[in-house]
Every structure is written in structure tokens, then in C-alpha cells.
Design an enzyme around this catalytic site. Structure first.
Site: not given
Length: 281
Positions: A245-248
Site C-alpha cells: 500500500h504505497t500511500c501508507f
């Protein structure tokens, strides 16, 4: 020339402003002339040394030639500049009546300066203006944009936009990673860092991108990122590949039963053509 190219410059200005605001390294360095124009500086001969080494060398020779030889029209130059436009060559006067104004020892400084101004200022003024406008769209003030570039050295901006050129430190990476579902003492975590430590420099970059969508670390290393990184334990089958989950900044994988299995799974996602297409938002 693409009729939309000026819009691309404005869009690029917005992207760079956003990257700076959010401390995102995009892996680019600014051309020194472009930087100087955005800062509102005058462009001199020394400024074009890297941008156009051939023109720089030619201009230096003109300025350093014996004055008597120049006055005997050894240069054979007039105040014109040849440019390519839509596939054909075009002669542009550097001043009114430039075609008939011969370059001599008295006006050669003016000739060199006029040539530089046309080549590096006038010829790209629209592109610079649209980039600056895009930058100002985000900064909300055109004057603030000029002040921003004016208070920086080009090298400062390079560090902010390009990031670190140092090799990725696994110790730094590990020190800035937290765990959910796993404990730092678990076999899987120990295996994971051993595998990462043995990866090539390119594989580490691909893993970092898969994990965070970041290709370039800030100068401070992992501590300079907007957040710590996380490894999450999933309840999925051990046949599944890691996900992210790249955003997190989350990397997720199940409790693989062996180091060999984990290495094989990580090897798959650290192939460049795979690592850039897996991962989820």
C-alpha cells in the site's frame, strides 16, 4: 513542434512545485541557465559553459582573439544567428541592421552577449514563462516563485529534487521500519533483512519503489521521508506474493515458512518489470 508543448511546461512547473512542497524526490537536476532565468538572473557567458560547451568555446575564442586580426574581418561574422525552425534554417538578426553590422574588436563583447541572450533567453522565454506560471499556480504568487529560486544555489535545488546519490543503507532502512503482526525477533523479519542486504543496488531500488512508489531517497535517507515504513503480516496463503500500500508505506506478506520461499517471492517482485506494476494504492 507540439502545439500543446507550452501547456506541458506549465504542467511541469506545477509538478515541481508540488514535489518541493511535499518533499518528494523526483530524480532530476535543473539546467543552470533555466534555474537562473527562473531566479531572474542575467545570463552571462560563464553560465552557458555546461549548457552548450561548443558555443561557449566559440565565444571565448572570439573574445580572446587578437584585436588587429578581428578588425581585419578574420572572423567573417555579422550580428546574425542561424536557427532551425520547422526543419529549415533561418537567419535571425541580433539587432536592427544586424546583417550588415560586422563584428570587430570594439563590438565583439556586444555580439557575444547578444548571441547568448537570443540563444538562451529570447528563444525560450515562452517556455520559461509557462513553467514559472505553473510553479506560481501552486505557490499562489509569481513573486514568491522568483524569490524562492533567488535565495537558493543550484546545488541546493538539486539536492531537494534529485535526492541522495548514496547507496541505500539497509541499516537505515531497518531502523525506520515498524512491524504489525510480526515482531522484530520473528524469523520472517530476520530472513527479510538478510535477503534485502544481499540484494543488488538495483533490486533494492525496485523493492523501495514497490513498497513506497519512491525511487529516490532524500539526502537525510529514510528518516527524511514523510512517514516511517511498515511491514504488515497478512493471513493470506504463503503461495501469495508480497503486496504493498504505497500511500501508507506498507509492505504486506504472510508468514513464509522458510527463508528460501521468502527469497523466491521477493526475487519476483524485485524484477523491474514486475516491481513497477504490482503494489496497490
Amino acid at each position: 513542434m507540439d502545439p500543446l508543448h507550452l501547456k506541458y511546461f506549465r504542467f511541469s512547473g506545477r509538478v515541481i512545485a508540488l514535489a518541493l512542497m511535499h518533499k518528494v524526490q523526483v530524480g532530476i537536476v535543473f539546467d543552470r541557465v533555466f534555474f537562473s532565468l527562473l531566479a531572474g538572473y542575467c545570463i552571462s557567458l560563464e553560465d552557458i559553459r555546461d549548457a552548450d560547451p561548443y558555443l561557449y568555446s566559440s565565444c571565448k575564442k572570439i573574445l580572446e582573439m587578437d584585436a588587429e586580426a578581428v578588425d581585419q574581418d578574420a572572423l567573417g561574422l555579422t550580428f546574425v544567428h542561424e536557427i532551425e525552425e520547422l526543419g529549415s534554417m533561418k537567419i535571425v538578426e541580433l539587432c536592427p541592421g544586424g546583417k550588415s553590422l560586422i563584428v570587430d574588436s570594439k563590438n565583439r563583447d556586444r555580439y557575444v552577449d547578444s548571441l547568448i541572450q537570443h540563444r538562451f533567453v529570447v528563444a525560450i522565454s515562452e517556455q520559461v514563462s509557462h513553467f514559472a506560471q505553473g510553479f506560481a499556480d501552486i505557490m499562489s504568487c509569481r513573486q514568491l516563485q522568483r524569490s524562492f529560486f533567488g535565495c537558493l544555489e543550484p546545488e541546493d535545488l538539486d539536492r531537494m529534487l534529485y535526492g541522495s546519490e548514496s547507496a541505500i543503507s539497509v541499516d537505515d532502512w531497518k531502523a525506520n521500519t515498524d512491524y504489525h503482526g510480526f515482531k522484530e525477533t520473528d524469523f520472517q523479519i530476520s530472513w527479510f533483512w538478510k535477503i534485502v542486504a544481499r540484494m543488488s543496488a538495483e533490486q533494492k531500488k525496485v523493492l523501495l519503489f514497490f513498497w513506497t512508489s519512491i525511487k529516490y531517497l532524500p539526502i537525510e535517507g529514510f528518516s527524511g521521508l514523510a512517514s516511517r515504513l511498515y511491514i504488515y503480516k497478512t493471513s493470506e496463503s504463503v503461495d501469495r506474493l508480497p503486496s504493498s500500500h504505497t500511500c501508507f508505506y506498507r509492505l504486506c506478506f504472510p508468514a513464509y515458512p522458510s527463508m528460501t520461499m521468502m527469497r523466491d517471492r521477493l526475487h519476483i517482485i524485485t524484477q523491474e518489470h514486475v516491481g513497477c506494476s504490482f503494489g496497490t494504492w
